[in-house]
Scaffold this motif. Structure first.
Motif, short mmCIF file in Angstrom:
data_model
loop_
_atom_site.label_atom_id
_atom_site.label_comp_id
_atom_site.label_asym_id
_atom_site.label_seq_id
_atom_site.Cartn_x
_atom_site.Cartn_y
_atom_site.Cartn_z
N ASP A 73 0.90 -1.33 0.03
CA ASP A 73 0.11 0.19 -0.01
C ASP A 73 0.84 1.25 -0.09
O ASP A 73 1.11 1.80 1.21
CB ASP A 73 -0.75 0.14 1.20
N PHE A 74 1.35 1.76 -1.10
CA PHE A 74 2.22 2.73 -1.28
C PHE A 74 1.46 3.81 -1.72
O PHE A 74 0.68 4.08 -2.27
CB PHE A 74 3.19 2.54 -2.48
N GLN A 75 1.92 4.95 -0.61
CA GLN A 75 1.18 6.55 -0.80
C GLN A 75 2.19 7.45 -0.85
O GLN A 75 3.05 7.57 -0.28
CB GLN A 75 0.32 6.53 0.41
N LEU A 76 2.01 8.31 -1.86
CA LEU A 76 2.61 9.31 -2.31
C LEU A 76 1.95 10.65 -2.20
O LEU A 76 1.03 11.00 -2.99
CB LEU A 76 3.38 9.16 -3.64
N GLU A 77 2.47 11.57 -1.39
CA GLU A 77 1.75 13.04 -1.22
C GLU A 77 2.46 13.81 -2.21
O GLU A 77 3.76 13.83 -2.32
CB GLU A 77 2.02 13.49 0.21
N ILE A 78 1.57 14.54 -3.18
CA ILE A 78 2.12 15.36 -4.07
C ILE A 78 1.47 16.85 -3.65
O ILE A 78 0.29 16.94 -3.16
CB ILE A 78 1.82 14.82 -5.37
N LEU A 79 2.19 17.82 -4.27
CA LEU A 79 2.14 19.19 -4.34
C LEU A 79 0.91 19.45 -5.42
O LEU A 79 0.95 18.81 -6.53
CB LEU A 79 2.95 20.21 -4.49
N PRO A 80 0.11 20.53 -5.40
CA PRO A 80 -0.63 20.82 -6.33
C PRO A 80 0.05 21.11 -7.75
O PRO A 80 -0.42 20.78 -8.84
CB PRO A 80 -1.39 22.31 -6.04
N SER A 81 1.10 21.74 -7.61
CA SER A 81 1.83 22.09 -8.83
C SER A 81 2.54 20.69 -9.63
O SER A 81 2.44 20.73 -10.76
CB SER A 81 3.23 22.84 -8.49
N GLU A 82 2.77 19.52 -8.71
CA GLU A 82 3.03 18.43 -9.04
C GLU A 82 1.85 17.65 -9.89
O GLU A 82 1.90 16.89 -10.96
CB GLU A 82 3.58 17.43 -8.04
N LEU A 83 0.71 17.80 -9.62
CA LEU A 83 -0.37 17.27 -9.93
C LEU A 83 -0.57 18.05 -11.25
O LEU A 83 -0.83 17.19 -12.35
CB LEU A 83 -1.81 17.34 -9.21
N VAL A 84 -0.50 19.21 -11.39
CA VAL A 84 -0.58 19.94 -12.85
C VAL A 84 0.46 19.41 -13.65
O VAL A 84 0.03 19.12 -14.89
CB VAL A 84 -0.18 21.43 -12.66
N ALA A 85 1.68 19.17 -13.26
CA ALA A 85 2.70 18.62 -14.09
C ALA A 85 2.29 17.14 -14.69
O ALA A 85 2.62 16.82 -15.65
CB ALA A 85 4.09 18.76 -13.39
#
Length: 140
Positions: free
Chosen positions: A14-26
């Motif tokens: 169960d791998f979870q990765l928190e991302i920033l809004p800018s990373e989501l856009v990328a």
């Protein structure tokens, strides 16, 4: 998500990765990211990507710590067996259809779980909103 999982050298199923809004856009582009933010409709405190590999485990029925959660399946249900979202509602047990790219939003009071993941890999995107700390208003 898959490359981050491989880079992590994690054996976590169960791998979870928190991302920033800018990373989501990328990852998905401006328009799709804006669409998701508008769909969620409120403050987004955390964005997570999750990769669950079958290991015969389920997620027991529970309520979330987050006040609001939006889940977006990233791969079709045909790519895995089990791992189905289940809600307990006034109408009884509900298994919402979750085609890739769809979104479901639930609040903290919704009791839910996930059926046993039997085979395959299930990936999802999560938007989370936590309640403000006690004594702090939303406007603060």
């Amino acid at each position: 998500l898959e490359s981050a999982y491989q880079d992590s050298r994690s054996c976590n199923h169960d791998f979870q990765l928190e991302i920033l809004p800018s990373e989501l856009v990328a990852l998905i582009g401006d328009a799709p990211a804006d669409h998701l933010h508008r769909l969620f409709g409120e403050r987004v405190d955390v964005i997570k990507m999750r990769r669950v590999q079958a290991k015969g485990q389920c997620i027991n029925f529970h309520i979330d710590h987050a006040a609001r959660t939006m889940q977006v399946p990233l791969n079709p249900e045909e790519q895995y067996k089990g791992g189905r979202l289940l809600w307990i509602t006034e109408r009884g047990l509900v298994r919402p259809p979750r085609p890739a790219g769809s979104a479901s939003i639930h609040t903290q009071g919704i009791v839910h779980g996930v059926s046993t993941m039997e085979e395959g890999i299930r990936c999802g995107l999560f938007f989370l909103q936590y309640a403000p700390p006690q004594g702090v208003s939303e406007a603060a």
